[in-house]
Design a protein around this motif. Structure first.
Motif, PDB file in Angstrom:
ATOM      1  N   VAL A  40       0.652  -1.268  -0.098  1.00  0.00           N
ATOM      2  CA  VAL A  40       0.015  -0.114   0.020  1.00  0.00           C
ATOM      3  C   VAL A  40       0.970   1.788   0.179  1.00  0.00           C
ATOM      4  CG1 VAL A  40      -1.958   1.445   0.995  1.00  0.00           C
ATOM      5  CG2 VAL A  40      -2.122  -1.166   1.313  1.00  0.00           C
ATOM      6  N   TYR A  41       0.526   1.999  -0.728  1.00  0.00           N
ATOM      7  CA  TYR A  41       1.712   3.754  -0.927  1.00  0.00           C
ATOM      8  C   TYR A  41      -0.083   4.444  -0.524  1.00  0.00           C
ATOM      9  CZ  TYR A  41       5.890   2.974  -2.513  1.00  0.00           C
ATOM     10  OH  TYR A  41       7.256   2.495  -2.739  1.00  0.00           O
ATOM     11  N   GLN A  42       0.269   5.207   0.592  1.00  0.00           N
ATOM     12  CA  GLN A  42      -0.666   6.441   1.233  1.00  0.00           C
ATOM     13  C   GLN A  42      -0.352   7.681   0.020  1.00  0.00           C
ATOM     14  OE1 GLN A  42      -0.268   5.469   5.258  1.00  0.00           O
ATOM     15  NE2 GLN A  42      -2.078   5.672   5.315  1.00  0.00           N
ATOM     16  N   LEU A  43      -1.055   8.344  -0.772  1.00  0.00           N
ATOM     17  CA  LEU A  43      -1.225   9.219  -1.266  1.00  0.00           C
ATOM     18  C   LEU A  43      -1.644  10.652  -0.288  1.00  0.00           C
ATOM     19  CD1 LEU A  43      -1.018   8.104  -5.116  1.00  0.00           C
ATOM     20  CD2 LEU A  43       1.117   7.876  -3.426  1.00  0.00           C
ATOM     21  N   ASP A  44      -1.589  11.710  -0.613  1.00  0.00           N
ATOM     22  CA  ASP A  44      -2.104  13.002  -0.284  1.00  0.00           C
ATOM     23  C   ASP A  44      -3.246  13.231  -1.562  1.00  0.00           C
ATOM     24  OD1 ASP A  44      -0.626  14.357  -2.084  1.00  0.00           O
ATOM     25  OD2 ASP A  44       0.352  15.659  -0.800  1.00  0.00           O
ATOM     26  N   ALA A  45      -3.662  14.484  -1.435  1.00  0.00           N
ATOM     27  CA  ALA A  45      -5.313  14.558  -2.194  1.00  0.00           C
ATOM     28  C   ALA A  45      -4.203  14.694  -3.576  1.00  0.00           C
ATOM     29  CB  ALA A  45      -5.722  15.659  -2.144  1.00  0.00           C
ATOM     30  N   LEU A  46      -2.739  15.662  -3.766  1.00  0.00           N
ATOM     31  CA  LEU A  46      -2.364  15.743  -4.912  1.00  0.00           C
ATOM     32  C   LEU A  46      -1.298  14.823  -5.333  1.00  0.00           C
ATOM     33  CD1 LEU A  46      -0.776  19.706  -4.537  1.00  0.00           C
ATOM     34  CD2 LEU A  46      -3.136  18.918  -4.876  1.00  0.00           C
ATOM     35  N   GLY A  47      -1.961  13.814  -4.812  1.00  0.00           N
ATOM     36  CA  GLY A  47      -0.910  12.455  -5.511  1.00  0.00           C
ATOM     37  C   GLY A  47       0.480  12.550  -4.836  1.00  0.00           C
ATOM     38  N   ARG A  48       1.067  12.517  -4.149  1.00  0.00           N
ATOM     39  CA  ARG A  48       2.117  13.052  -3.395  1.00  0.00           C
ATOM     40  C   ARG A  48       2.134  11.452  -2.350  1.00  0.00           C
ATOM     41  NH1 ARG A  48       2.588  19.417  -2.770  1.00  0.00           N
ATOM     42  NH2 ARG A  48       0.250  18.646  -1.287  1.00  0.00           N
ATOM     43  N   VAL A  49       2.967  10.909  -2.464  1.00  0.00           N
ATOM     44  CA  VAL A  49       4.162   9.869  -1.000  1.00  0.00           C
ATOM     45  C   VAL A  49       3.663  10.644   0.519  1.00  0.00           C
ATOM     46  CG1 VAL A  49       5.006   8.071  -0.812  1.00  0.00           C
ATOM     47  CG2 VAL A  49       4.619   8.136  -3.005  1.00  0.00           C
ATOM     48  N   GLU A  50       2.889   9.802   0.424  1.00  0.00           N
ATOM     49  CA  GLU A  50       3.163  10.071   2.330  1.00  0.00           C
ATOM     50  C   GLU A  50       3.009   8.860   3.009  1.00  0.00           C
ATOM     51  OE1 GLU A  50      -1.163  12.979   3.445  1.00  0.00           O
ATOM     52  OE2 GLU A  50      -1.341  10.660   3.015  1.00  0.00           O
ATOM     53  N   ASP A  51       3.262   7.955   2.662  1.00  0.00           N
ATOM     54  CA  ASP A  51       3.826   6.287   3.318  1.00  0.00           C
ATOM     55  C   ASP A  51       3.165   4.721   2.306  1.00  0.00           C
ATOM     56  OD1 ASP A  51       4.998   4.749   5.025  1.00  0.00           O
ATOM     57  OD2 ASP A  51       3.430   5.545   6.544  1.00  0.00           O
ATOM     58  N   HIS A  52       4.555   4.747   2.842  1.00  0.00           N
ATOM     59  CA  HIS A  52       3.999   3.235   1.929  1.00  0.00           C
ATOM     60  C   HIS A  52       4.499   1.544   3.409  1.00  0.00           C
ATOM     61  CE1 HIS A  52       8.285   3.491   2.029  1.00  0.00           C
ATOM     62  NE2 HIS A  52       8.399   2.589   1.768  1.00  0.00           N
ATOM     63  N   TRP A  53       3.703   0.766   3.085  1.00  0.00           N
ATOM     64  CA  TRP A  53       3.451  -0.136   3.577  1.00  0.00           C
ATOM     65  C   TRP A  53       3.573  -1.435   2.748  1.00  0.00           C
ATOM     66  CZ3 TRP A  53      -1.069  -3.816   4.605  1.00  0.00           C
ATOM     67  CH2 TRP A  53      -0.880  -4.784   5.176  1.00  0.00           C
ATOM     68  N   TYR A  54       3.945  -2.764   3.436  1.00  0.00           N
ATOM     69  CA  TYR A  54       4.757  -4.103   2.670  1.00  0.00           C
ATOM     70  C   TYR A  54       3.457  -5.118   3.657  1.00  0.00           C
ATOM     71  CZ  TYR A  54       6.464  -8.567   0.549  1.00  0.00           C
ATOM     72  OH  TYR A  54       6.369  -9.384  -0.233  1.00  0.00           O
TER      73      TYR A  54
END
Length: 324
Positions: A40-54
């Motif tokens: 999972v890649y978490q993105l903000d409203a503009l599509g910028r990466v906030e965090d990722h998890w596996y």
């Protein structure tokens, strides 16, 4: 991460405020198959990466196509069960639009895993990047993830590894999202409805054992659809509202599982037809040029045609039957 130059001030106010780009690897493609890993890649409203998890996931059965995802029974033996990672995954998905490449598949696999764990995924909408690339008219040779990645110059390092596939998709999604925002394109958002009718099939094969296909499982028990209580008011008028009693036919693949889509139509008071005739009010298809018997007849009869996303919008405001 690729850069874009769409200012936040130009961003459509109706766009979502956050996204969860998801990829899952599975033991197969059937309804009884299980997830073996998730990224999972978490993105903000503009599509910028906030965090990722596996995470790896013990599927409690044979891992399936090891030659594709590379995860053997030995690797998965000590991995957590889905129910054990569901809280963490839920925290990653909550209040975000689920984004995936062929999102219907990833969502259906997640929905079934949550149903097995007797939980509900905190996902209300999903966005398929295949559908978005079509909305944008991207000149892709096909709709594979590698083609989308190549179009945006994203380097794929480990194909069919859930975290890397999610990364690649996140990097390709950001410029896609920016292009959509810049062009005022409607995002092809679809509703996600939890599955709640799961019943475990007998003798589910455990990890390390070959699967048994002797008995069927039941996500949604086979049942005869109730007759529509309303008379057919006629054809759908493009730009107007659906009216209870209208005969609706479906053709081709849908992002939402077909039985769920038909259930929604039935619940709205529409008549779900298995074939297309001169009495059909509307044909729902994502590929009107496919040449199926229904699309051919629709052209012959002049039956109105809409895609799945448009049909989903129409379902939100179905007019009552005359005199009803």
């Amino acid at each position: 991460m690729l850069e874009d130059h769409t200012p936040a001030s130009a961003w459509p106010a109706t766009y979502p405020t956050g996204y969860a780009v998801v990829d899952v690897e599975t033991t197969g493609l059937a309804r009884d198959d299980r997830i073996v890993s998730a990224g999972v890649y978490q993105l903000d409203a503009l599509g910028r990466v906030e965090d990722h998890w596996y995470t790896l996931v013990n599927p409690e059965r044979d891992p399936g196509p090891v030659w594709i995802h590379g995860l053997t029974a030995g690797v998965l033996k000590d991995a957590p069960l889905f129910k054990d990672i569901s809280d963490e995954l839920s925290a990653r998905l909550a209040d975000r639009v689920l984004v995936a490449h062929n999102a219907a598949f990833d969502w259906s696999m997640l929905a079934r895993e949550y149903a097995r764990a007797e939980r509900i995924a905190p996902v209300r909408q999903r966005l398929c990047t295949i559908a978005l690339s079509k909305e944008l008219g991207l000149p892709l040779p096909n709709h594979k993830l590698e083609s989308l990645a190549a179009h945006f110059g994203v380097v794929q390092e480990r194909a069919h590894h859930a975290l890397d596939d999610a990364r690649v998709l996140a990097e390709a999604f950001r410029p896609s999202l920016a292009a959509a925002a810049g062009g005022g394109v409607r995002l092809p958002l679809l509703e996600c409805r939890p599955l709640t009718e799961w019943s475990e099939p007998p003798a589910t094969p455990r990890i390390g054992r070959q699967p048994s296909y002797g008995g069927p499982s039941s996500w949604r028990p086979a049942r005869k659809r109730p007759a529509c209580p309303y008379p057919n008011p006629g054809r759908y008028e493009p730009g107007g509202r659906l009216v209870q009693g209208m005969r609706i036919a479906f053709s081709g693949d849908t992002s939402t599982e077909r039985d769920l889509l038909e259930d929604r139509a039935t619940e709205a008071g529409l008549h779900v037809a298995t074939s297309l005739s001169r009495l059909t009010s509307l044909l729902v298809t994502n590929d009107p040029e496919s040449g199926t018997s229904k699309t051919v007849k629709a052209r012959q009869f002049g039956t109105p045609v809409v895609d799945e996303a448009a049909f989903g919008q129409l379902l939100q405001d179905v007019a009552p039957a005359p005199g009803g």
